[in-house]
Design an enzyme around this catalytic site. Sequence first.
Site, short mmCIF file in Angstrom:
data_model
loop_
_atom_site.label_atom_id
_atom_site.label_comp_id
_atom_site.label_asym_id
_atom_site.label_seq_id
_atom_site.Cartn_x
_atom_site.Cartn_y
_atom_site.Cartn_z
N SER A 562 0.67 -1.06 0.15
CA SER A 562 -0.19 -0.02 -0.18
C SER A 562 0.75 1.31 -0.19
O SER A 562 1.51 1.80 -0.99
CB SER A 562 -0.87 -0.44 1.32
OG SER A 562 -1.51 0.92 1.12
N ASP A 648 -9.33 -3.27 -6.56
CA ASP A 648 -9.50 -2.72 -4.61
C ASP A 648 -9.60 -1.21 -4.99
O ASP A 648 -9.66 -0.16 -5.84
CB ASP A 648 -7.71 -3.05 -4.66
CG ASP A 648 -7.29 -1.95 -3.40
OD1 ASP A 648 -8.03 -0.65 -3.09
OD2 ASP A 648 -5.91 -2.48 -3.26
N HIS A 682 -8.47 -4.35 -1.56
CA HIS A 682 -7.10 -3.90 -1.26
C HIS A 682 -6.79 -5.27 -0.27
O HIS A 682 -5.16 -5.60 0.52
CB HIS A 682 -7.25 -2.73 0.17
CG HIS A 682 -6.10 -1.85 0.14
ND1 HIS A 682 -5.40 -1.70 -0.40
CD2 HIS A 682 -5.75 -1.62 1.29
CE1 HIS A 682 -4.56 -1.19 0.08
NE2 HIS A 682 -5.11 -0.85 0.94
#
Length: 711
Positions: A562, A648, A682
Amino acid sequence: MTDNVPVPHAPVHPVTRSFHGREFVDDFEWMRDKTSQETIDYLEAQNAYTTQHTAHLDEMSENIFQEIKSRVKETDMSVPTRAGDYWYYGRTAEGKDYGYSCRIPVEKGSDPWNPPTIPGPEEGRPDGEQIILDANELAADHEFFSIGAASVTTSGRLFAYSVDTTGDERFDLYIKDLETGELLEDHLTGIFYGATWVGEDYIFYQRVDDAWRPDTVYRHKVGTPQDEDVLVFQEDDARFNVGVGGSRSEKYLFIEVGSKITTEIWALEQDNPEGEFRVLWERERGVEYDVDHAVVAGQDTWIVTHNAHGPNFELAQSPALTGAELAPLRELDVLVPHSEDVRFEGVDTYRDYIVAVYRRGGIGQAAVMRLTEDGFTEFEELQFDEEIFTVGPLGNPEWDAPVFRFSYASFTQPTQLFDYWVESGERTLLKEQEVQGGYDPGDYTAYRLWTTADDGTEIPVSVVHRADPDTDRPQPTLLYGYGSYESSTDPGFSYTRLSLLDRGMIFAVAHVRGGGEMGRIWYDDGKMDKKKNTFTDFIAVADDLVERGIAKRDALVAEGGSAGGMLMGAVANMAPDRFKAIQAVVPFVDPLTSMLKPELPLTVTEWDEWGDPYHDPEYYDYMASYAPYENVEAKEYPNILAVTSLNDTRVLYVEPAKWIAELQRTATGGTFLLKTEMSAGHGGVSGRYKKWRQNAFEYAWLINQATGLSK
């Protein structure tokens, strides 16, 4: 190994981006359209390329999966937690991807605070056990499944739960009557995480706007259709998110409105659920605070954590009532003053005590302050023997409990669950994470190092490895980093990491600026126009590990996910010679493009983290100078594996897709792989077995890159 498999060709459809008189030609922005067959074909081609290019790792990946599986007690249960008249707990079963949520009544005449011993399936389930949610049944027809809310009314009669079956983090909420086992007609769609009961008749929940920002709070009355739900709060400022929740005392309901740097909280008495919320402290830019309810010397009191008097926060109190009205936060009496050395993170309040959590010297701590007829005692810190560890309150719903529960873990110590009896200070070990097949913490060692950054700042580094390797010689090493959002990477135990350590690798964490390990200033020094400190800190740690003789340059690999994926992309551009390979999971590698699109999820709220390049040319130039996708050059790079998910909503798949395409086109050396989960979000795939396989694949790639092993 299939080196002869051709790299997928990414078509070029140039688009010129113009801002502040600057232009950037983006050849791969067309990939943003995930409804386009060309995009899907490209992602599938990259998946096929990655599959073929990593085929030599199939045996190792399968071995690591089996190792993970063999360590986990697949049929297990959690320690029961009391809420109202029931003990609640979870079960898992061998062969099942998801768990079961269960409960039994609190037995009359039994100790209401000592959890009962509940037999496992092999001994026969206890009388009165009720499975309130079977996630396996709900997930049966879905590629992806996730639960967003699971909340029972105080009486224990009604159960609200929400599910996401695509990975886009939009949930459908249902209400189950636990007395009859039937679902009510209530069905709420398009809601955000969580659901807060007020009494037996009302649920408060959040919804999101088109940019996936939770911006509204609604009140739902049980038994009515969703289109009759009442909007009780709306936040129009796109920098702020909205949340809702109740005090442990069940006396107040709070709406929290927060940006990255500013907070505003509104309160309402729970016995008046159709009443009007009142603001406690009107927003002041740069002031963050949190509020909870306690009863001090017989008076309702706000317990407030705030940073109005210093960046590391302090703890204060203020009367909750003025006459019959809720009192705003005006005069705050300090309980724990601001400290340059301690980052105060918050409190949990109970009828007879307060539990505080804070950070000192890069380590999270917990302490207890008892409430007396006269006020407060001093905080008493929980003490532990290890140098680096993680501790935190866990699973304590009851306001009048004389005991609070906390978890403890380290890199070498599997997670332990304790009950702490406040009056006596006694700790009761309730459960220790079991590692099947035998595990001895003495076989591993963990410690803290300090690296001096380019500007003289001391960077904490955590290291763990087997105790038996010859550490007089450098070893293959995985260096992990994150460094954003004031998020701390704390020492914790991992089943999966053992497969890395047992193959002779060292695991190290660079606690770089931008994280929260060393306090608020640590965070401030790694964000906005100081973001590059995050990257240079990581490079300095990599160099230090080599200079100390811990790591080998040609066997040093890196990983981040991320925002940590941005870190990976930045160091790949800035210092490609430092690493043999880099793994970037759902990486935020096209940040400037995203921050120039206010319509995207999270963009406007993120301007207080990264800067606002949309309106400010200085931030545009600063972000353009480090944005990984825009700074790929014709030079040799480490081998790179990027992992992403099509659904995501936090870091869109298009970012790593464009990045890998640019690397494949421009770099003069290195192998670049993209693996896209086509039915996930995600957090990657859902279901524990799929997650273990995903972990096994990622570790197999890293181990192979660092050691050359393929089994």
